[in-house]
Structure formats: structure tokens, C-alpha cells
Design a protein around this motif. Structure first.
Motif, PDB file in Angstrom:
ATOM      1  N   GLU A  86       0.815  -1.217   0.000  1.00 49.72           N
ATOM      2  CA  GLU A  86       0.000   0.000   0.000  1.00 49.72           C
ATOM      3  C   GLU A  86       0.847   1.265   0.000  1.00 49.72           C
ATOM      4  OE1 GLU A  86      -2.720   0.032   3.239  1.00 49.72           O
ATOM      5  OE2 GLU A  86      -3.887  -1.665   2.511  1.00 49.72           O
ATOM      6  N   LYS A  87       1.967   1.214   0.722  1.00 45.74           N
ATOM      7  CA  LYS A  87       2.834   2.383   0.839  1.00 45.74           C
ATOM      8  C   LYS A  87       4.231   2.092   0.293  1.00 45.74           C
ATOM      9  CE  LYS A  87       0.259   4.219   4.769  1.00 45.74           C
ATOM     10  NZ  LYS A  87       0.306   4.678   6.175  1.00 45.74           N
ATOM     11  N   ARG A  88       4.279   1.250  -0.722  1.00 45.84           N
ATOM     12  CA  ARG A  88       5.535   0.865  -1.389  1.00 45.84           C
ATOM     13  C   ARG A  88       6.538   0.263  -0.399  1.00 45.84           C
ATOM     14  NH1 ARG A  88       7.594   6.009  -4.196  1.00 45.84           N
ATOM     15  NH2 ARG A  88       6.621   6.981  -2.380  1.00 45.84           N
ATOM     16  N   GLU A  89       6.030  -0.557   0.503  1.00 42.44           N
ATOM     17  CA  GLU A  89       6.901  -1.160   1.502  1.00 42.44           C
ATOM     18  C   GLU A  89       7.999  -2.013   0.882  1.00 42.44           C
ATOM     19  OE1 GLU A  89       2.741  -1.118   3.515  1.00 42.44           O
ATOM     20  OE2 GLU A  89       3.591  -1.140   1.484  1.00 42.44           O
ATOM     21  N   LEU A  90       7.662  -2.750  -0.200  1.00 41.94           N
ATOM     22  CA  LEU A  90       8.665  -3.604  -0.829  1.00 41.94           C
ATOM     23  C   LEU A  90       9.782  -2.764  -1.434  1.00 41.94           C
ATOM     24  CD1 LEU A  90       9.578  -6.437  -1.608  1.00 41.94           C
ATOM     25  CD2 LEU A  90       8.236  -6.231  -3.709  1.00 41.94           C
ATOM     26  N   LYS A  91       9.422  -1.698  -2.119  1.00 43.39           N
ATOM     27  CA  LYS A  91      10.426  -0.800  -2.697  1.00 43.39           C
ATOM     28  C   LYS A  91      11.381  -0.291  -1.621  1.00 43.39           C
ATOM     29  CE  LYS A  91      10.744   3.958  -4.417  1.00 43.39           C
ATOM     30  NZ  LYS A  91      11.637   3.779  -5.571  1.00 43.39           N
ATOM     31  N   LYS A  92      10.811   0.167  -0.530  1.00 43.68           N
ATOM     32  CA  LYS A  92      11.622   0.809   0.508  1.00 43.68           C
ATOM     33  C   LYS A  92      12.577  -0.163   1.170  1.00 43.68           C
ATOM     34  CE  LYS A  92       8.045   4.281   1.186  1.00 43.68           C
ATOM     35  NZ  LYS A  92       6.880   4.725   1.993  1.00 43.68           N
ATOM     36  N   VAL A  93      12.103  -1.378   1.459  1.00 41.50           N
ATOM     37  CA  VAL A  93      12.993  -2.317   2.132  1.00 41.50           C
ATOM     38  C   VAL A  93      14.070  -2.837   1.188  1.00 41.50           C
ATOM     39  CG1 VAL A  93      11.707  -4.486   1.728  1.00 41.50           C
ATOM     40  CG2 VAL A  93      13.044  -4.172   3.830  1.00 41.50           C
ATOM     41  N   LEU A  94      13.738  -3.024  -0.094  1.00 37.00           N
ATOM     42  CA  LEU A  94      14.754  -3.454  -1.061  1.00 37.00           C
ATOM     43  C   LEU A  94      15.856  -2.415  -1.191  1.00 37.00           C
ATOM     44  CD1 LEU A  94      12.621  -5.030  -3.943  1.00 37.00           C
ATOM     45  CD2 LEU A  94      14.243  -6.229  -2.466  1.00 37.00           C
ATOM     46  N   GLU A  95      15.463  -1.165  -1.333  1.00 39.71           N
ATOM     47  CA  GLU A  95      16.469  -0.116  -1.510  1.00 39.71           C
ATOM     48  C   GLU A  95      17.292   0.083  -0.241  1.00 39.71           C
ATOM     49  OE1 GLU A  95      14.347   3.228  -3.122  1.00 39.71           O
ATOM     50  OE2 GLU A  95      14.083   2.227  -5.069  1.00 39.71           O
ATOM     51  N   SER A  96      16.667  -0.153   0.902  1.00 41.39           N
ATOM     52  CA  SER A  96      17.409  -0.105   2.160  1.00 41.39           C
ATOM     53  C   SER A  96      18.431  -1.243   2.213  1.00 41.39           C
ATOM     54  CB  SER A  96      16.437  -0.205   3.335  1.00 41.39           C
ATOM     55  OG  SER A  96      17.133  -0.177   4.557  1.00 41.39           O
ATOM     56  N   PHE A  97      18.026  -2.420   1.756  1.00 45.08           N
ATOM     57  CA  PHE A  97      18.940  -3.567   1.737  1.00 45.08           C
ATOM     58  C   PHE A  97      20.096  -3.323   0.770  1.00 45.08           C
ATOM     59  CE2 PHE A  97      19.990  -7.613  -0.477  1.00 45.08           C
ATOM     60  CZ  PHE A  97      20.695  -8.215   0.556  1.00 45.08           C
ATOM     61  N   SER A 154      19.283  -5.828   6.881  1.00 38.91           N
ATOM     62  CA  SER A 154      19.674  -7.183   6.499  1.00 38.91           C
ATOM     63  C   SER A 154      18.649  -7.794   5.549  1.00 38.91           C
ATOM     64  CB  SER A 154      19.784  -8.064   7.744  1.00 38.91           C
ATOM     65  OG  SER A 154      18.488  -8.282   8.293  1.00 38.91           O
ATOM     66  N   PHE A 155      19.032  -8.902   4.928  1.00 35.85           N
ATOM     67  CA  PHE A 155      18.098  -9.600   4.048  1.00 35.85           C
ATOM     68  C   PHE A 155      16.958 -10.214   4.854  1.00 35.85           C
ATOM     69  CE2 PHE A 155      16.839 -13.118   1.110  1.00 35.85           C
ATOM     70  CZ  PHE A 155      16.375 -12.295   0.094  1.00 35.85           C
ATOM     71  N   ASP A 156      17.194 -10.495   6.122  1.00 38.52           N
ATOM     72  CA  ASP A 156      16.109 -10.985   6.981  1.00 38.52           C
ATOM     73  C   ASP A 156      14.971  -9.972   7.054  1.00 38.52           C
ATOM     74  OD1 ASP A 156      17.288 -13.398   7.537  1.00 38.52           O
ATOM     75  OD2 ASP A 156      18.228 -12.724   9.396  1.00 38.52           O
ATOM     76  N   GLU A 157      15.309  -8.685   7.052  1.00 35.43           N
ATOM     77  CA  GLU A 157      14.277  -7.652   7.083  1.00 35.43           C
ATOM     78  C   GLU A 157      13.493  -7.643   5.768  1.00 35.43           C
ATOM     79  OE1 GLU A 157      11.900  -4.626   8.602  1.00 35.43           O
ATOM     80  OE2 GLU A 157      13.309  -5.980   9.595  1.00 35.43           O
ATOM     81  N   VAL A 158      14.192  -7.869   4.644  1.00 35.84           N
ATOM     82  CA  VAL A 158      13.503  -7.965   3.348  1.00 35.84           C
ATOM     83  C   VAL A 158      12.506  -9.116   3.385  1.00 35.84           C
ATOM     84  CG1 VAL A 158      13.790  -8.411   0.880  1.00 35.84           C
ATOM     85  CG2 VAL A 158      15.443  -6.967   2.083  1.00 35.84           C
ATOM     86  N   LYS A 159      12.947 -10.263   3.879  1.00 31.14           N
ATOM     87  CA  LYS A 159      12.063 -11.432   3.934  1.00 31.14           C
ATOM     88  C   LYS A 159      10.871 -11.190   4.860  1.00 31.14           C
ATOM     89  CE  LYS A 159      15.340 -14.482   4.868  1.00 31.14           C
ATOM     90  NZ  LYS A 159      15.983 -15.798   5.119  1.00 31.14           N
ATOM     91  N   LYS A 160      11.107 -10.475   5.943  1.00 32.29           N
ATOM     92  CA  LYS A 160      10.027 -10.180   6.880  1.00 32.29           C
ATOM     93  C   LYS A 160       8.961  -9.307   6.223  1.00 32.29           C
ATOM     94  CE  LYS A 160       9.103  -7.798  11.257  1.00 32.29           C
ATOM     95  NZ  LYS A 160       9.672  -6.946  12.326  1.00 32.29           N
ATOM     96  N   VAL A 161       9.395  -8.237   5.548  1.00 35.60           N
ATOM     97  CA  VAL A 161       8.446  -7.350   4.868  1.00 35.60           C
ATOM     98  C   VAL A 161       7.708  -8.105   3.767  1.00 35.60           C
ATOM     99  CG1 VAL A 161       8.232  -5.300   3.402  1.00 35.60           C
ATOM    100  CG2 VAL A 161       9.697  -5.235   5.436  1.00 35.60           C
ATOM    101  N   ALA A 162       8.438  -8.916   3.009  1.00 31.98           N
ATOM    102  CA  ALA A 162       7.812  -9.686   1.928  1.00 31.98           C
ATOM    103  C   ALA A 162       6.738 -10.618   2.485  1.00 31.98           C
ATOM    104  CB  ALA A 162       8.870 -10.481   1.171  1.00 31.98           C
ATOM    105  N   SER A 163       7.038 -11.267   3.596  1.00 36.65           N
ATOM    106  CA  SER A 163       6.066 -12.176   4.201  1.00 36.65           C
ATOM    107  C   SER A 163       4.825 -11.429   4.659  1.00 36.65           C
ATOM    108  CB  SER A 163       6.716 -12.898   5.383  1.00 36.65           C
ATOM    109  OG  SER A 163       5.807 -13.789   5.988  1.00 36.65           O
ATOM    110  N   GLU A 164       5.016 -10.265   5.257  1.00 34.35           N
ATOM    111  CA  GLU A 164       3.866  -9.465   5.708  1.00 34.35           C
ATOM    112  C   GLU A 164       3.004  -9.032   4.537  1.00 34.35           C
ATOM    113  OE1 GLU A 164       5.829  -6.345   7.786  1.00 34.35           O
ATOM    114  OE2 GLU A 164       6.142  -7.516   9.626  1.00 34.35           O
ATOM    115  N   LEU A 165       3.644  -8.632   3.433  1.00 36.24           N
ATOM    116  CA  LEU A 165       2.891  -8.193   2.259  1.00 36.24           C
ATOM    117  C   LEU A 165       2.096  -9.343   1.655  1.00 36.24           C
ATOM    118  CD1 LEU A 165       5.474  -5.841   0.500  1.00 36.24           C
ATOM    119  CD2 LEU A 165       3.363  -5.169   1.644  1.00 36.24           C
ATOM    120  N   LYS A 166       2.711 -10.494   1.522  1.00 36.27           N
ATOM    121  CA  LYS A 166       2.000 -11.636   0.954  1.00 36.27           C
ATOM    122  C   LYS A 166       0.757 -11.969   1.781  1.00 36.27           C
ATOM    123  CE  LYS A 166       5.922 -13.972   0.680  1.00 36.27           C
ATOM    124  NZ  LYS A 166       6.879 -15.100   0.555  1.00 36.27           N
ATOM    125  N   LYS A 167       0.927 -12.018   3.085  1.00 35.82           N
ATOM    126  CA  LYS A 167      -0.209 -12.344   3.957  1.00 35.82           C
ATOM    127  C   LYS A 167      -1.314 -11.297   3.828  1.00 35.82           C
ATOM    128  CE  LYS A 167       2.616 -14.873   7.306  1.00 35.82           C
ATOM    129  NZ  LYS A 167       3.239 -14.860   8.654  1.00 35.82           N
TER     130      LYS A 167
END
Length: 759
Positions: free
Chosen positions: A15-26, A32-45
């Protein structure tokens, strides 16, 4: 919930480009990549629950990706180019997409005629493929833990091969015998996940004009895949056009269902009899996945009624026309839109409601709707009525001027113009320039944002933009670039910026759509007749020109790109909307040259993107697209040099059309594809000047002087120095200054070295 509601795929950026933001932060090494996976999991759910709560029965897993689904498929097959094989896991995955300091990224190009880009897999006969199904299995299990039994999305083997390239120059389809067993192994694994598993296999390549040898692959492939397991139900989906030739073959295979787009492929109705006789399920794409207008439910029910003259209702599922990836996510954050216009719109989340309501009404009648759904249905009828009769859509003055506009080309032949331009502009062979934009720094973005919010005055805003322009010009002069740009700090997007100044355009606050990887765009939407109330770029570019004695390029986005990168009204032919934009741009070009601007670049980055997927529809598109580019530059004097820029495109089939556009200089993206794109210019005897990109701006790596020298020498094997400009592949907006500055310095040094060697 309607048991017959189906969605091809769903957006993934959040909704707020969370995937974009965490990828660019990574990528910036801030998380860490663990944070990317966490955000991705939240978005999928969250996205699965959106669909479940909206009443969708057939919900996808494996439509989510951290970058691109074609890249994911290459990863699944272990189709890894040799230059990346020493890497592992996420480092490998992102290096393939973005490159690294040691290796150039894989090529990227447009996904059919959309603004989404996919990573082009690189294949060879030496490849040894093996299955990596971990992502697919994990996503299915994640959804099941939420109580959601998904269909599993895959890109089909024929589409995967057809959209890949052979690095050893062979035919990609020769590799089917190596790829197909991996798909069979995968489907065997998937069949064990549940007592009944549905797999959606996307084969959009079937909507193109395929050669007989490609069509001949369909039956043997789906005879094999369709008989893997009794509890496996295979649905083959296509979208963006009709796929009649392939559909008729698919009806003779043991697959369970066929997905067709009945909005952009109306001719799909011609295959209904074959589908009916086969007894297969038909997934009917009747809710537009590519545009933002509210579905006309009453019209859609009529389309479905016509379909069921052939197909039994029991064999019909109601679906989006394609993945909702191509739509913004939700209207709920749109607080500033005029309410009378907002009621006409529907984003991905709202389209879920439309699919469910249409399905319920069609199969069970109005009485099956709950009170909220009845309210939505009544609002739908009212909104469509109001839009059709709205006075803000139609402007008689615009229509009169556009209909009477009769200047369809500029004065003078190219040979006459270029001689005059060379004398006046006095630029050297291998002239150096950039495509237009420079990095959009956090400070620039903040100033624009604060000005829009009313938190800083216009005076402070203009000072911030002019300070940026001053610095941008100073750097270009310092590093020795010869034709300068002002850097475009005032522009949020190359289409949205112009849309904001054109009458007939609307804008969302949060209507982001993924373009590639973490890159998101927020397309404006055209709801009414287009006109230009006042000059759009003149003040900024004349300020920039006043700061340098070098030539400053004026920068405009062309009519076809403005059209193709907008959500376009669906109550008027696209050709008529494009012509309105072209007439408005012709006024802008006239104002720019009157203000002393001698070179004007009219970008047509999305020109190829708008091409119809079927050959028999191409000429009509080319006729009006070329017409409108020429209308937009028709006001240019002979001495005003017109540049254009085109993004990732295969030019072999449109080179004559490019010639017909009659630009004085064209810059193109070639860095990821070598000189293959450029050779066609030589083969056809292209006369105009060309600026092939000498380094890839979509990668963070900085090219060395030696690399660029080598690239320029390769260019010179194809075209003479008198015909070549030297520039990066594309605009520099998405890069950082610490990448841009050394890259451009090296580019200028490389040109100096080449010139010295050839004197």
C-alpha cells in the motif's frame, strides 16, 4: 464469497511501497536480508487476506516476487549465466537483475505492451538445468497456514523460452527438451501438496503472431504437463490480446481450464465453440486489470451473457483480464481527488469487489448480494452514468482546434536541416550529452514535497530547484560534457510533470505501479479533452541556459509516451487522445525555440511499448503514432535540432517507422544488448544521427574508461563518427551522484581518448 471469482495475479509493492523501501534499504546496506524477507512475508499475507475478504475464490501464490517473475523462473530452473555462477542466494539473485561491479546485469525489456519490465533470461545449449522449487513450495505453505488454499502461478515453458535469449546464437525453443523435464518434476512436487492442486500456467506469448513451429509445441507440451497427476488441475492463461490459434490447440489437451482476456482480445469469442465442445473451464477476463476505470457492471453482464450462449455457466469463472500487477493497489489513500472524478476509478482492491459482485449477480442474481455489495452495485451504476454525461470531460474548443489542425510535419528535409544545424550549433563528432534527468536527491524530493504541501513558499522552492540546476550545470561543465541538460529537479516523473500542467489530466496521491524491481511509477490519468493552458518548461530551461554558454537541451516527453504511460480514458479512441496531446506539445516547442533554445529532445521512451501484439493491427497504430510525433515537432524551425529517445526496444521491425518520425537525432538503450540494436541502423542506411547508450544506468556499477573506449570502438565499427553521439543508456534520475559523476567523467575521458587516437 462467490465460488466462481478468480484473479490472475495481484500487485506486490504494498500500500505504501513497503517492498520498494525495504529493497532499496537492503541494497544500500542499511538493513539485512532478513528484514527484506520479513516485509515480503507481511505483504504476501496482507494481499492474500485482501482477496479472501473480498470474496475471491481463486487466489494466487507465487505471483509475488522480490524483483521479477521471469527472473524467478530462471532461478527456479537454475538458468544462471556463467558470470554469476560464483555467487549464491540473494547476492546471486540481485546481481542477475542489477549487475555488480564485476558483471553487467542481464538485459531488461518490456513485458509485452505494458510498462512493466522483465529480466531477459540468458540461455545456451551448454546449460545444465535443475529444479529449485523452494520459493514456490514455501509460498503455498505460507498461504495455507492462513487458511487460504491458493492456485500456484507459473510462467509457462513456451513463454519462458520465447522471451529468453540464446547467448550462443541458437533458437531458444531448441532448449525445450532440457526445460520441460524440470517443469514436469516441479508439477510432480506440487501435486503432493494437497489432495487437489490448481496450477495457473501463464502463456501470454500465445497472443502474438506465432510461427507454426511455436504453435506445434503446444499440444506435446500440454499433453505431458496435463497428465502429471490426477489431482493436478492445469489452467493455461493468456492476456493482452486474443490467442485463438493456441486456444484451439489447448482444447485438445488434458488441461483443466483456459484463461482468456475478453477486453483486449475481443476476438477470443471466436474460440468459444471449441472450448465448449472440450468441456474445459473458461476463465473469462472481463474486469480490466490494466486500467483504472470503474467497471461498467451492466455492460460486463451482457458480455458474460453472450459468452454463455456457448459456454455452460458451470464451466465459467469470472476473472480480471490480466494480473492486477498493472493497477495501483487501493483508492483508500486518495483523499485529495475530486469526488466526482474519484467515483469513476477502481484500483486493484476495488476490482476484487467488482469481480465478486459480477460473479454473484451473474450466477445467483441481485438477491445474493449483501447490503454493502448492493450499495457498491448501485454506486457503480450511478458513477458510470455520471461519467458519461459529465461536462468536465468534453471541451468543444479543444475538439475544434484538433480537428482542424493541418500541419503534420516540419519544414525542410533532414539533409537540409542537419547541414544548417551543424553550422549553427558547431558540435564535434562523437558529441557528448546525457539523456536528460540527473539524480533526484533526497533534498530535491523533500523540497518538491514540502512545496506541494504548502510548507515552504514558492520563492524558497524555486531557489532550491535553481540551486540544484546551478550545481548540475557546474558539474557538467567541469567534467567536459558538450551539450548540457538542466537535470529536471522540478519534475516528479517524465509524464506526471506534464500531466499536472495539461487540462484534462487527473492525479492520484498513492497510485503507484511497479515498473521493474523497486522502481515504481505513479501514472496520471486522462479523463477529459487535453489542452495546454500555459508554457510548461520554458522558465526552467531558459534559466538554465542563462547559466552557461554551452548548448542547453530543452526536454519534453512525446505524445505517444505521455499516452502510453498514462491511464487513458476509455470513452475515446487512443489515437484521438494522442493527437490532442501532440497539438499541445507543438505549442510548447514553439515557445521554447522563441525563448532561444536550439536543441529540444522529445522523448518517445514508450513508443514501441504501445505496439499492438498482432501484426494486422500495427499499421493503424504506426500511422497515428508517427503522425502525432510529427505534429508535436511541426512547429520546430529547420535550425532547431529535434532529438528523441527510445527505451528498451527491438528496432528491427520498426526501423522504417523510426525513419518516418524524422527526428534529427535519436538516442537508444544498447548497453545491455551490445551492438545488435545498432546494426539495423546501418543495414537500412539510416541517415540521421544516433546516440547509442555506452553504459547501463540501470545498474549501480561505474564503468571504467577502458570499458567505454571499447564500447565506442564497437559503435564505430557500425556507424561513422560523424553520425554518432555519446551518452548513457537512459536518464540518470534513479541513480546516485556517487555513481553518476565518475561514470560521466569516465565517459568524457573515453571520448577524448578516442578523438586523440583518430586525429
Amino acid at each position: 464469497m462467490s465460488k466462481n471469482s478468480y484473479v490472475i495475479g495481484f500487485p506486490r509493492i504494498g500500500e505504501k511501497r513497503e517492498l520498494k523501501k525495504v529493497l532499496e534499504s537492503f541494497w544500500a546496506k542499511d538493513c539485512s536480508f532478513d528484514e527484506v524477507k520479513k516485509v515480503a512475508s507481511e505483504l504476501k499475507k496482507r494481499h492474500w487476506n485482501y482477496q479472501k475478504d473480498a470474496g475471491i475464490t481463486y487466489i494466487s501464490s507465487n505471483d509475488f516476487s522480490l524483483y521479477d517473475n521471469m527472473l524467478d523462473t530462471a532461478f527456479m530452473l537454475n538458468a544462471i549465466p556463467k558470470r554469476f555462477k560464483h555467487l549464491k542466494d540473494e547476492e546471486l539473485y540481485f546481481a542477475m537483475a542489477r549487475g555488480n561491479q564485476n558483471s553487467v546485469a542481464m538485459e531488461m525489456t518490456k513485458w509485452f505492451n505494458t510498462n512493466y519490465h522483465y529480466i531477459v533470461p540468458e540461455l545456451s545449449l551448454d546449460d545444465k538445468y535443475s529444479l529449485n522449487s523452494s520459493k514456490i513450495l514455501e509460498e503455498y505453505k505460507e498461504a495455507k497456514e492462513l487458511g487460504i488454499k491458493t492456485k500456484i502461478n507459473l510462467i509457462g515453458p513456451i513463454t519462458f523460452l520465447g522471451l529468453s535469449k540464446r547467448v550462443d546464437r541458437g533458437d531458444t525453443f531448441e532448449l525445450l527438451s532440457k526445460v520441460l523435464p524440470i517443469y514436469e518434476k516441479l508439477l510432480n512436487e506440487l501435486s503432493t501438496l494437497d489432495d487437489s492442486v490448481i496450477v495457473q500456467i501463464d502463456e501470454p506469448i500465445f497472443v502474438k503472431d506465432n510461427e507454426p513451429k511455436v504453435l506445434s509445441l503446444i499440444k506435446p507440451v500440454y499433453d505431458r504437463l496435463g497428465t502429471i497427476s490426477d489431482n493436478l488441475k492445469i489452467i493455461v492463461t493468456t492476456y493482452f490480446e486474443h490467442s485463438n490459434e493456441a486456444t484451439k490447440v489447448l482444447t485438445k489437451t488434458p488441461i483443466w481450464g483456459i484463461g482468456l482476456d475478453f477486453l483486449y482480445g475481443e476476438e477470443n469469442t471466436q474460440a468459444l465453440e471449441e472450448i465448449a465442445n472440450s468441456g474445459k473451464k473458461l476463465i473469462a477476463g472481463v474486469v480490466d486489470g490494466r486500467n483504472i476505470w470503474k467497471n461498467n457492471i451492466q455492460n460486463t453482464l451482457e458480455i458474460l451473457a453472450n459468452i454463455t450462449k456457448h459456454i455452460k455457466k458451470d464451466n465459467l469463472l469470472i476473472s480480471s483480464s490480466c494480473s492486477l500487477l498493472h493497477s495501483p493497489l487501493t483508492l483508500k489513500y486518495e483523499q485529495k481527488l475530486d469526488s466526482s472524478i474519484k467515483e469513476w476509478l477502481s484500483f486493484a482492491y476495488e476490482k476484487l469487489q467488482e469481480i465478486t459482485i459480477i460473479s454473484k449477480i451473474f450466477f445467483s442474481g441481485l438477491e445474493s448480494l449483501d447490503s454493502n455489495e448492493i450499495k457498491i452495485y448501485e454506486e457503480n451504476i450511478n458513477a458510470n452514468h455520471n461519467r458519461k454525461n459529465s461536462t468536465v470531460i468534453h471541451d468543444k474548443d479543444v475538439q475544434k482546434r484538433v480537428n482542424s489542425f493541418d500541419k503534420f510535419s516540419r519544414n525542410g528535409k533532414y539533409e537540409e536541416r542537419i547541414k544548417l544545424q551543424r553550422e549553427i550549433l558547431a558540435y564535434k563528432d562523437l558529441a557528448t550529452t546525457t539523456i536528460g534527468s540527473f539524480p533526484q536527491t533526497p533534498e530535491v524530493r523533500k523540497s518538491r514535497r514540502d512545496f506541494k504541501k504548502g510548507e515552504i513558499s514558492q520563492e524558497l522552492y524555486e531557489k532550491a530547484m535553481k540551486d540544484y540546476i546551478d550545481d548540475c550545470i557546474a558539474f557538467q561543465e567541469e567534467c567536459g560534457l558538450e551539450v548540457l541538460v538542466h537535470g529536471e529537479p522540478e519534475r516528479n516523473d517524465m509524464v506526471e510533470y506534464f500531466g499536472e500542467q495539461l487540462k484534462g489530466y487527473g492525479f492520484s496521491q498513492n497510485g503507484w505501479v511497479q515498473s521493474y524491481g523497486s522502481r515504481c511509477v505513479k501514472p496520471p490519468f486522462i479523463f477529459g479533452d487535453i489542452s495546454r493552458p500555459k508554457p510548461m518548461t520554458v522558465d526552467w530551461i531558459t534559466y538554465a541556459q542563462s547559466k552557461t554558454s554551452k548548448i542547453m537541451k530543452g526536454m519534453l516527453t512525446g505524445p505517444v509516451t505521455i499516452l502510453n504511460w498514462s491511464f487513458v480514458r476509455d470513452d475515446l479512441p487512443r489515437s484521438e487522445v494522442s493527437k490532442q496531446i501532440a497539438v499541445a506539445l507543438s505549442d510548447e516547442i514553439d515557445d521554447l525555440q522563441k525563448a532561444g533554445i536550439k536543441i529540444i529532445q522529445v522523448d518517445e521512451a514508450a513508443f514501441k511499448e504501445g505496439y499492438p501484439l498482432r501484426t494486422n493491427k500495427i499499421k493503424e497504430y504506426e500511422d497515428w503514432a508517427v503522425r502525432d510525433f510529427k505534429i508535436s515537432v511541426s512547429s520546430a524551425k529547420q535550425e532547431t535540432q529535434i532529438h528523441t529517445h527510445m527505451c528498451y526496444s527491438e528496432f528491427n521491425d520498426i526501423i522504417k517507422t523510426i525513419e518516418a518520425m524524422d527526428a534529427d537525432v535519436i538516442s537508444i538503450e544498447t548497453a545491455r544488448s551490445g551492438n545488435e540494436l545498432l546494426k539495423i541502423f546501418k543495414e537500412v542506411g539510416y541517415k540521421q544521427e544516433v546516440g547509442p547508450g555506452v553504459y547501463d544506468i540501470h545498474s549501480p556499477r561505474v564503468p571504467s574508461v577502458e570499458e567505454i573506449v571499447k564500447q565506442i570502438n564497437l559503435l564505430l565499427e557500425v556507424l561513422p563518427k560523424e553520425q554518432l553521439w555519446i551518452n548513457p543508456d537512459c536518464g540518470l534520475k534513479t541513480r546516485k551522484y556517487e555513481e553518476v559523476k565518475p561514470s560521466l567523467i569516465n565517459m568524457v575521458k573515453a571520448v577524448k581518448q578516442i578523438r586523440e587516437e583518430r586525429e
